[in-house]
Design an enzyme around this catalytic site. Sequence first.
Site, PDB file in Angstrom:
ATOM      1  CG  ASN A 149      31.172  15.573  32.873  1.00 35.14           C
ATOM      2  OD1 ASN A 149      31.037  14.765  33.783  1.00 35.14           O
ATOM      3  ND2 ASN A 149      30.322  15.674  31.892  1.00 35.14           N
TER       4      ASN A 149
ATOM      5  CD  GLU B 201      21.996   8.284  34.520  1.00 34.77           C
ATOM      6  OE1 GLU B 201      21.854   8.967  33.488  1.00 34.77           O
ATOM      7  OE2 GLU B 201      21.037   7.781  35.121  1.00 34.77           O
ATOM      8  CG  LEU B 202      26.638   4.707  29.937  1.00 34.69           C
ATOM      9  CD1 LEU B 202      26.622   3.438  29.113  1.00 34.69           C
ATOM     10  CD2 LEU B 202      27.781   4.671  30.951  1.00 34.69           C
TER      11      LEU B 202
ATOM     12  CB  CYS C 214      26.608  13.585  29.568  1.00 34.36           C
ATOM     13  SG  CYS C 214      25.683  14.348  30.892  1.00 34.36           S
TER      14      CYS C 214
ATOM     15  CD  GLU D  88      30.173  11.592  25.156  1.00 33.26           C
ATOM     16  OE1 GLU D  88      30.831  10.584  25.495  1.00 33.26           O
ATOM     17  OE2 GLU D  88      29.409  12.187  25.927  1.00 33.26           O
TER      18      GLU D  88
ATOM     19  N   GLY E 280      29.763   7.860  33.304  1.00 32.11           N
ATOM     20  CA  GLY E 280      31.026   7.952  32.576  1.00 32.11           C
ATOM     21  C   GLY E 280      30.835   7.516  31.144  1.00 32.11           C
TER      22      GLY E 280
HETATM   23  P1  NAP Z   1      35.390   7.599  32.095  1.00 36.27           P
HETATM   24  O1  NAP Z   1      36.735   7.664  31.516  1.00 36.27           O
HETATM   25  O2  NAP Z   1      34.478   6.499  31.678  1.00 36.27           O
HETATM   26  O3  NAP Z   1      35.580   7.578  33.684  1.00 36.27           O
HETATM   27  C1  NAP Z   1      34.489   7.604  34.565  1.00 36.27           C
HETATM   28  C2  NAP Z   1      34.887   6.935  35.857  1.00 36.27           C
HETATM   29  O4  NAP Z   1      35.120   5.561  35.627  1.00 36.27           O
HETATM   30  C3  NAP Z   1      36.169   7.492  36.466  1.00 36.27           C
HETATM   31  O5  NAP Z   1      36.052   7.528  37.860  1.00 36.27           O
HETATM   32  C4  NAP Z   1      37.186   6.465  36.023  1.00 36.27           C
HETATM   33  O6  NAP Z   1      38.338   6.431  36.834  1.00 36.27           O
HETATM   34  C5  NAP Z   1      36.385   5.200  36.172  1.00 36.27           C
HETATM   35  N1  NAP Z   1      36.923   4.033  35.468  1.00 36.27           N
HETATM   36  C6  NAP Z   1      37.848   4.003  34.468  1.00 36.27           C
HETATM   37  N2  NAP Z   1      38.082   2.721  34.101  1.00 36.27           N
HETATM   38  C7  NAP Z   1      37.280   1.951  34.869  1.00 36.27           C
HETATM   39  C8  NAP Z   1      37.054   0.536  34.952  1.00 36.27           C
HETATM   40  N3  NAP Z   1      37.685  -0.321  34.160  1.00 36.27           N
HETATM   41  N4  NAP Z   1      36.153   0.085  35.852  1.00 36.27           N
HETATM   42  C9  NAP Z   1      35.474   0.938  36.640  1.00 36.27           C
HETATM   43  N5  NAP Z   1      35.666   2.279  36.617  1.00 36.27           N
HETATM   44  C10 NAP Z   1      36.545   2.769  35.729  1.00 36.27           C
HETATM   45  O7  NAP Z   1      34.575   8.968  31.830  1.00 36.27           O
HETATM   46  P2  NAP Z   1      35.084  10.469  32.004  1.00 36.27           P
HETATM   47  O8  NAP Z   1      36.042  10.776  30.909  1.00 36.27           O
HETATM   48  O9  NAP Z   1      35.473  10.748  33.408  1.00 36.27           O
HETATM   49  O10 NAP Z   1      33.709  11.238  31.764  1.00 36.27           O
HETATM   50  C11 NAP Z   1      33.220  11.529  30.512  1.00 36.27           C
HETATM   51  C12 NAP Z   1      32.108  10.573  30.104  1.00 36.27           C
HETATM   52  O11 NAP Z   1      31.074  10.593  31.072  1.00 36.27           O
HETATM   53  C13 NAP Z   1      31.456  11.021  28.807  1.00 36.27           C
HETATM   54  O12 NAP Z   1      31.205   9.898  28.010  1.00 36.27           O
HETATM   55  C14 NAP Z   1      30.167  11.646  29.286  1.00 36.27           C
HETATM   56  O13 NAP Z   1      29.129  11.708  28.340  1.00 36.27           O
HETATM   57  C15 NAP Z   1      29.823  10.773  30.422  1.00 36.27           C
HETATM   58  N6  NAP Z   1      28.872  11.435  31.308  1.00 36.27           N
HETATM   59  C16 NAP Z   1      27.564  11.006  31.353  1.00 36.27           C
HETATM   60  C17 NAP Z   1      26.648  11.662  32.154  1.00 36.27           C
HETATM   61  C18 NAP Z   1      25.216  11.208  32.258  1.00 36.27           C
HETATM   62  O14 NAP Z   1      24.556  11.560  33.252  1.00 36.27           O
HETATM   63  N7  NAP Z   1      24.702  10.450  31.314  1.00 36.27           N
HETATM   64  C19 NAP Z   1      27.055  12.749  32.920  1.00 36.27           C
HETATM   65  C20 NAP Z   1      28.378  13.163  32.839  1.00 36.27           C
HETATM   66  C21 NAP Z   1      29.280  12.484  32.046  1.00 36.27           C
HETATM   67  P3  NAP Z   1      39.705   7.170  36.354  1.00 36.27           P
HETATM   68  O15 NAP Z   1      39.351   8.616  36.254  1.00 36.27           O
HETATM   69  O16 NAP Z   1      40.628   6.853  37.455  1.00 36.27           O
HETATM   70  O17 NAP Z   1      40.073   6.575  35.034  1.00 36.27           O
END
Ligand code: NAP
Length: 477
Positions: free
Chosen positions: A156, A252-253, A286, A380, A232
């Site tokens: 994002n 950071e979730l 997020c 979320e 993520g």
């Molecule tokens: P995501 O699906 O959890 O993916 C995040 C990263 O993790 C991607 O690079 C993904 O790779 C990787 N990943 C997937 N499966 C994994 C595994 N088993 N082991 C290690 N890494 C793995 O999240 P997203 O959809 O990209 O992002 C949205 C989420 O991020 C939301 O929940 C949002 O709130 C959160 N977020 C939090 C913050 C904060 O600062 N708190 C900021 C921004 C976003 P692939 O893309 O290849 O699957």
Amino acid sequence: MQATIQKKKFYIDGEWRGGVSYKDLISPYSGDVLAEIPMANEADVDSAIEAAYRAKRVMRNLPAHERASILERFVQKLSERADEAGEIIALEAAKPIATAKGEVARTIATYKFAAEEAKRIQGETIPFDAAAGGEGRVGYTVREPLGVIGAITPFNFPMNLVAHKVGPAIAAGNTIVLKPASQTPLSAYFIAELFEEAGLPKGALNVITGSGKTVGDRIVTDERVNMVTFTGSPAVGIGIRNKAGLKKVTLELGSNSALIVDEGVDVSEIIDRAVMGAFSYQGQVCISLQRVYVHESNYDAFVEAFVEKTKTLKYGNPLDEETDISALISGSDVERAVSWIEEAKNGGAEVATGGGSDGNVLEPTVILNAASDMKVSCQEVFAPIVLINKFHSIEEAYDLVNDSPYGLQAGIYTENVHTALEAADRLHVGGVLINDIPTFRVDNMPYGGVKESGTGREGIKYAVEEMTEMKLVVFKK
Ligand code: NAP
């Protein structure tokens, strides 16, 4: 459709290396193929970790002023190519271009903060004679780099959230293996290109793309990696924590951030900002505003003005400067969001506007009177959906905000200073915003959550603390 599709390469040990297999990167908005992306196998991840491991000594020995200079040169290069950077984000993430340019400006600021922070990583002297038996000694603490940082980032904010890991890691003298989200690899490769030009030592930054599970598992379990910093979803974050053993882990979730609008607030003053907080980048932030609790005395006026403003938002191509709302990151996210809206409707909630979709574009949706156990409330949404509910007493409002598995940031608008101070005390989140929406972040503030929103803090100074370890030195005179 582009004439030639670029075939990207991994960036490992200061070299651009092809992969064995590739996957098309598809635009979430147009469906066009944007590039071919190499998919790392175990051997590729191993090479990246090995390069970072070997470069540890070089980075650790680099003086602070040289680490700062590399970051300053990088800032200069990114500033010169800011428009190109904005287009990359807009294309791969379907982020409206005006918002994408805003992300680039913040990314530049983040790396500037990192350049400055590189020069002030310091310890303290300890008064040993304060302890009986400590006389005749002087001593001090230093902060040393951890070594290899494994960084896993979401789609994002593909440039600025990479910056929040790469910037402090370099400032502190660490090396990095970066795995960006599969939907947004181009931003990460672009950043690597600029660091190469800025003279970052070989192996200090390695970028690999591929399946989250294959690459992620390897980074998280490899003994040469000293820390994992992950941004993520909570589900993936919890899995990482469970596998990381004694490695340092920053998570950071996600969240379902809430705002309280107290009695006596002039709602006309806050509507534009609240609508922006709910729908900026299609709600895929997020700290997107997901739940609004308005005092009964203001409720009708707030809802009316909020819905009216929402109806003015323009949908369309992310590259169009006029676009407010573009595609969600994937078709399955549209399906999920629509099914959650249906669940709310079937349970008795009212959709005041929106709810429909066209391709991957979901209309900005305002839901009234959603129960707290509906998915749109307690999970979320990560989509352009916001709930507006009524409260009768401020006590009830605190309980509603805190009734969440998450706790990233929360906001309250109030004219009453006692309520403001009480809210700061009562809201169980990482950051309380008084007289603002929860969707506020600048890049030097401590940022992170409690509960399922994660552990650890980012914001350059705070990330540097996480990415270094304290050593004590004691001299016996
Ligand atoms: P995501 O699906 O959890 O993916 C995040 C990263 O993790 C991607 O690079 C993904 O790779 C990787 N990943 C997937 N499966 C994994 C595994 N088993 N082991 C290690 N890494 C793995 O999240 P997203 O959809 O990209 O992002 C949205 C989420 O991020 C939301 O929940 C949002 O709130 C959160 N977020 C939090 C913050 C904060 O600062 N708190 C900021 C921004 C976003 P692939 O893309 O290849 O699957």
